[in-house]
Design a protein around this motif. Structure first.
Motif, PDB file in Angstrom:
ATOM      1  N   THR A  59       0.812  -1.220   0.000  1.00  0.00           N
ATOM      2  CA  THR A  59       0.000   0.000   0.000  1.00  0.00           C
ATOM      3  C   THR A  59       0.843   1.266   0.000  1.00  0.00           C
ATOM      4  O   THR A  59       0.305   2.363   0.086  1.00  0.00           O
ATOM      5  CB  THR A  59      -0.918   0.007   1.233  1.00  0.00           C
ATOM      6  OG1 THR A  59      -0.102  -0.191   2.393  1.00  0.00           O
ATOM      7  CG2 THR A  59      -1.960  -1.090   1.151  1.00  0.00           C
ATOM      8  N   SER A  60       2.167   1.129  -0.134  1.00  0.00           N
ATOM      9  CA  SER A  60       3.047   2.301  -0.033  1.00  0.00           C
ATOM     10  C   SER A  60       2.784   3.337  -1.117  1.00  0.00           C
ATOM     11  O   SER A  60       2.752   4.532  -0.865  1.00  0.00           O
ATOM     12  CB  SER A  60       4.510   1.875  -0.131  1.00  0.00           C
ATOM     13  OG  SER A  60       4.824   0.993   0.911  1.00  0.00           O
ATOM     14  N   ASP A  61       2.656   2.882  -2.350  1.00  0.00           N
ATOM     15  CA  ASP A  61       2.498   3.797  -3.481  1.00  0.00           C
ATOM     16  C   ASP A  61       1.406   3.285  -4.407  1.00  0.00           C
ATOM     17  O   ASP A  61       1.231   2.083  -4.539  1.00  0.00           O
ATOM     18  CB  ASP A  61       3.794   3.865  -4.316  1.00  0.00           C
ATOM     19  CG  ASP A  61       4.965   4.387  -3.530  1.00  0.00           C
ATOM     20  OD1 ASP A  61       5.072   5.611  -3.407  1.00  0.00           O
ATOM     21  OD2 ASP A  61       5.758   3.563  -3.043  1.00  0.00           O
ATOM     22  N   ARG A  62       0.732   4.198  -5.081  1.00  0.00           N
ATOM     23  CA  ARG A  62      -0.216   3.775  -6.106  1.00  0.00           C
ATOM     24  C   ARG A  62       0.529   3.670  -7.435  1.00  0.00           C
ATOM     25  O   ARG A  62       1.230   4.593  -7.845  1.00  0.00           O
ATOM     26  CB  ARG A  62      -1.322   4.812  -6.223  1.00  0.00           C
ATOM     27  CG  ARG A  62      -2.510   4.309  -7.002  1.00  0.00           C
ATOM     28  CD  ARG A  62      -3.563   5.405  -7.150  1.00  0.00           C
ATOM     29  NE  ARG A  62      -3.855   5.638  -8.560  1.00  0.00           N
ATOM     30  CZ  ARG A  62      -4.478   4.752  -9.341  1.00  0.00           C
ATOM     31  NH1 ARG A  62      -4.850   3.601  -8.854  1.00  0.00           N
ATOM     32  NH2 ARG A  62      -4.713   5.027 -10.607  1.00  0.00           N
ATOM     33  N   ILE A  63       0.407   2.525  -8.105  1.00  0.00           N
ATOM     34  CA  ILE A  63       1.102   2.302  -9.366  1.00  0.00           C
ATOM     35  C   ILE A  63       0.110   2.490 -10.507  1.00  0.00           C
ATOM     36  O   ILE A  63      -0.904   1.802 -10.569  1.00  0.00           O
ATOM     37  CB  ILE A  63       1.704   0.859  -9.421  1.00  0.00           C
ATOM     38  CG1 ILE A  63       2.496   0.538  -8.157  1.00  0.00           C
ATOM     39  CG2 ILE A  63       2.544   0.681 -10.676  1.00  0.00           C
ATOM     40  CD1 ILE A  63       3.630   1.476  -7.860  1.00  0.00           C
ATOM     41  N   GLU A  64       0.420   3.426 -11.392  1.00  0.00           N
ATOM     42  CA  GLU A  64      -0.512   3.759 -12.477  1.00  0.00           C
ATOM     43  C   GLU A  64      -0.678   2.610 -13.475  1.00  0.00           C
ATOM     44  O   GLU A  64      -1.773   2.331 -13.925  1.00  0.00           O
ATOM     45  CB  GLU A  64       0.004   4.990 -13.249  1.00  0.00           C
ATOM     46  CG  GLU A  64       0.014   6.275 -12.450  1.00  0.00           C
ATOM     47  CD  GLU A  64      -1.396   6.817 -12.206  1.00  0.00           C
ATOM     48  OE1 GLU A  64      -2.287   6.544 -13.033  1.00  0.00           O
ATOM     49  OE2 GLU A  64      -1.585   7.497 -11.187  1.00  0.00           O
ATOM     50  N   ARG A 129       7.853   5.707 -14.100  1.00  0.00           N
ATOM     51  CA  ARG A 129       8.310   5.151 -12.809  1.00  0.00           C
ATOM     52  C   ARG A 129       8.243   3.631 -12.762  1.00  0.00           C
ATOM     53  O   ARG A 129       9.005   2.985 -12.022  1.00  0.00           O
ATOM     54  CB  ARG A 129       7.465   5.735 -11.669  1.00  0.00           C
ATOM     55  CG  ARG A 129       7.665   7.232 -11.468  1.00  0.00           C
ATOM     56  CD  ARG A 129       9.084   7.520 -11.068  1.00  0.00           C
ATOM     57  NE  ARG A 129       9.422   8.922 -11.094  1.00  0.00           N
ATOM     58  CZ  ARG A 129       9.535   9.703 -10.013  1.00  0.00           C
ATOM     59  NH1 ARG A 129       9.294   9.209  -8.821  1.00  0.00           N
ATOM     60  NH2 ARG A 129       9.881  10.957 -10.127  1.00  0.00           N
ATOM     61  N   GLU A 130       7.344   3.045 -13.553  1.00  0.00           N
ATOM     62  CA  GLU A 130       7.224   1.578 -13.585  1.00  0.00           C
ATOM     63  C   GLU A 130       8.543   0.929 -14.034  1.00  0.00           C
ATOM     64  O   GLU A 130       8.868  -0.181 -13.599  1.00  0.00           O
ATOM     65  CB  GLU A 130       6.091   1.161 -14.539  1.00  0.00           C
ATOM     66  CG  GLU A 130       4.693   1.395 -13.981  1.00  0.00           C
ATOM     67  CD  GLU A 130       4.213   2.835 -14.107  1.00  0.00           C
ATOM     68  OE1 GLU A 130       4.980   3.722 -14.562  1.00  0.00           O
ATOM     69  OE2 GLU A 130       3.041   3.095 -13.747  1.00  0.00           O
ATOM     70  N   GLU A 171      13.364   6.885  -5.339  1.00  0.00           N
ATOM     71  CA  GLU A 171      12.134   7.646  -5.098  1.00  0.00           C
ATOM     72  C   GLU A 171      10.928   7.102  -5.881  1.00  0.00           C
ATOM     73  O   GLU A 171       9.790   7.493  -5.624  1.00  0.00           O
ATOM     74  CB  GLU A 171      12.352   9.122  -5.450  1.00  0.00           C
ATOM     75  CG  GLU A 171      12.559   9.356  -6.920  1.00  0.00           C
ATOM     76  CD  GLU A 171      12.949  10.801  -7.234  1.00  0.00           C
ATOM     77  OE1 GLU A 171      12.057  11.572  -7.578  1.00  0.00           O
ATOM     78  OE2 GLU A 171      14.147  11.133  -7.150  1.00  0.00           O
ATOM     79  N   ASN A 173       9.561   4.192  -5.772  1.00  0.00           N
ATOM     80  CA  ASN A 173       8.670   3.299  -5.027  1.00  0.00           C
ATOM     81  C   ASN A 173       9.202   3.058  -3.618  1.00  0.00           C
ATOM     82  O   ASN A 173      10.319   2.579  -3.448  1.00  0.00           O
ATOM     83  CB  ASN A 173       8.530   1.967  -5.782  1.00  0.00           C
ATOM     84  CG  ASN A 173       7.536   1.038  -5.114  1.00  0.00           C
ATOM     85  OD1 ASN A 173       7.914   0.213  -4.288  1.00  0.00           O
ATOM     86  ND2 ASN A 173       6.271   1.175  -5.464  1.00  0.00           N
ATOM     87  N   ALA A 174       8.385   3.355  -2.625  1.00  0.00           N
ATOM     88  CA  ALA A 174       8.834   3.276  -1.235  1.00  0.00           C
ATOM     89  C   ALA A 174       9.137   1.841  -0.810  1.00  0.00           C
ATOM     90  O   ALA A 174      10.145   1.573  -0.153  1.00  0.00           O
ATOM     91  CB  ALA A 174       7.787   3.903  -0.318  1.00  0.00           C
ATOM     92  N   SER A 177      12.363   0.611  -2.516  1.00  0.00           N
ATOM     93  CA  SER A 177      13.572   1.299  -2.066  1.00  0.00           C
ATOM     94  C   SER A 177      13.949   0.865  -0.649  1.00  0.00           C
ATOM     95  O   SER A 177      15.127   0.669  -0.351  1.00  0.00           O
ATOM     96  CB  SER A 177      13.445   2.816  -2.189  1.00  0.00           C
ATOM     97  OG  SER A 177      12.531   3.312  -1.271  1.00  0.00           O
TER      98      SER A 177
END
Ligand code: NI
Length: 191
Positions: A59-64, A129-130, A171, A173-174, A177
């Motif tokens: 749930t750290s980041d939303r991936i488009e 970012r993907e 940066e 993806n939390a 990283s």
């Protein structure tokens, strides 16, 4: 995580797209093994995809575009390490995936190991970012016990290179990283 107008709209990624990329990678890497082991190379590719999928599910980041990340994870070494061409990846998966895989491939026309890495990181940073996520996942997967024939200096260089990847792309993806940083710290045991 919601997707529009797809049979698998309520799934975090498309199982069919995963399977298409996995089978393409399996054919391309057929007969190859992981450096310093007898493990089929496809195990590396699947591990990178697993790291990416774990990050997507966290749930750290939303991936488009989760399918872009998953497919590029499975395909990330086909241009660099096999006879597969950019055009073949583009025909099978489209230009966005092909450009991602190309950015994840080192350019053999560039001399010097660190120059190759600098160039690749620069090209990855020009991608969504993907694609950064795949590079983070790749290095997480590769920070295994080094092959027995690696000298101390090579191990230290690999460690330093991993730090460079973390600093350049962390940066994106939390979850990845954090995981890469822990692997980098742990890798000191092999010094
Ligand atoms: Ni790889």
């Amino acid at each position: 995580m919601r997707r529009m107008s797809r049979d698998d709209a309520d799934m975090p990624w498309s199982p069919d797209k995963y399977t298409q990329a996995l089978h393409f990678a399996a054919r391309a890497h057929h007969g190859q093994t992981v450096q310093g082991s007898e493990m089929p190379y496809l195990a590396h590719v699947c591990n990178v995809a697993m790291e990416v999928m774990t990050a997507i599910a966290s749930t750290s980041d939303r991936i488009e575009r989760p399918d872009l990340a998953v497919q590029c994870a499975l395909l990330h070494d086909v241009i660099e390490d096999t006879d597969v061409t950019y055009e073949q990846v583009e025909t099978a998966f489209g230009d966005v995936v092909a450009q991602g895989v190309a950015a994840l491939s080192k350019d053999d026309r560039i001399g010097g190991k660190s120059e190759k890495m600098t160039d690749s990181l620069q090209r990855i940073k020009d991608q969504p970012r993907e694609i950064w996520m795949v590079k983070l996942a790749d290095r997480i997967t590769n920070l295994q016990p080094p092959p027995h024939y690696w000298k101390a200096q090579k191990i230290r260089e690999y460690h330093a290179e991993a730090k460079g990847i973390y600093e350049a792309l962390g940066e994106a993806n939390a979850a990845l990283s954090r995981r890469l940083l822990a692997k980098i710290e742990d890798y000191r045991r092999y010094f």
